[in-house]
Design an enzyme around this catalytic site. Structure first.
Site, short mmCIF file in Angstrom:
data_model
loop_
_atom_site.label_atom_id
_atom_site.label_comp_id
_atom_site.label_asym_id
_atom_site.label_seq_id
_atom_site.Cartn_x
_atom_site.Cartn_y
_atom_site.Cartn_z
N CYS A 65 19.21 21.64 -10.07
CA CYS A 65 20.05 22.02 -11.21
C CYS A 65 21.43 22.36 -10.66
O CYS A 65 21.76 21.97 -9.54
CB CYS A 65 19.41 23.16 -12.01
SG CYS A 65 19.23 24.72 -11.14
N HIS A 98 7.36 29.60 7.46
CA HIS A 98 6.95 30.99 7.24
C HIS A 98 6.51 31.28 5.81
O HIS A 98 5.76 32.22 5.57
CB HIS A 98 8.08 31.95 7.60
CG HIS A 98 8.29 32.05 9.08
ND1 HIS A 98 9.13 32.98 9.66
CD2 HIS A 98 7.78 31.33 10.11
CE1 HIS A 98 9.13 32.84 10.97
NE2 HIS A 98 8.32 31.83 11.27
C1 RB5 Z 1 23.53 24.34 -16.39
O1 RB5 Z 1 24.82 24.56 -16.82
C2 RB5 Z 1 23.15 25.35 -15.31
O2 RB5 Z 1 23.05 26.63 -15.85
C3 RB5 Z 1 21.87 24.93 -14.64
O3 RB5 Z 1 22.03 23.68 -14.08
C4 RB5 Z 1 21.39 25.82 -13.49
O4 RB5 Z 1 22.40 26.05 -12.58
C5 RB5 Z 1 20.68 27.04 -13.88
O5 RB5 Z 1 20.24 27.84 -13.04
#
Ligand code: RB5
Length: 149
Positions: A65, A98
């Site tokens: 993400c 670990h």
């Molecule tokens: C998306 O904008 C962002 O919040 C997501 O990709 C991530 O970083 C969340 O933890």
């Protein structure tokens, strides 16, 4: 090994390279989305991958993400999922040796694609050392009560 891969819109740009890396390392990979950079919600993909790892349908997962943080928080709620957010190769290696991490979370807004591939490579290459590290993992099972000593 059987790997699951998931990303949201922010992680989508790393997807092709990371999938290629997993496949060229000889793993079977299940792509659980997202399929585009259109805005979406990271827990959808974290839940899919983590549930499959938790239930033993997959051995490991890779989630991407923006920061790698939301993915790790969401995935780590599933039993027996040990999800870590990693931004360097040393931590990647240690999280395997670990912590027996079974889900690697990467932040596409934090590191470059080249670093992400190197981190994944480092993570895949290491084995869990067991022993006292296994005892420590056991101490985390069943919640926090009764494990103080
Ligand atoms: C998306 O904008 C962002 O919040 C997501 O990709 C991530 O970083 C969340 O933890």
């Amino acid at each position: 090994m059987r790997y699951g891969f998931g990303c949201d819109h922010a992680g989508f740009e790393f997807k092709t390279e990371l999938l290629e890396e997993l496949v060229s390392a000889g793993h079977d990979v299940v792509d659980m989305g997202a399929d585009s950079a259109e805005r979406t919600d990271f827990p959808i993909y974290a839940n899919k991958v983590a549930e499959a790892v938790s239930e033993g349908r997959l051995d490991r997962g890779v989630l991407v993400c923006g920061t790698g943080l939301g993915m790790a928080l969401a995935a780590g709620r599933f039993p027996d999922v040990r999800a870590v957010t990693v931004g360097d190769c040393f931590s990647a290696r240690m999280s395997r040796r670990h912590n027996d991490a079974n889900v690697l979370c990467l932040g596409a807004r934090v590191i470059g694609a080249g670093s992400a591939v190197e981190i994944l490579r480092a993570w895949m290459a290491e084995d869990f050392e067991g022993g006292r590290y296994a005892e420590r993992l056991n101490m985390m099972k069943g919640g926090y009560k009764g494990v103080h000593r």
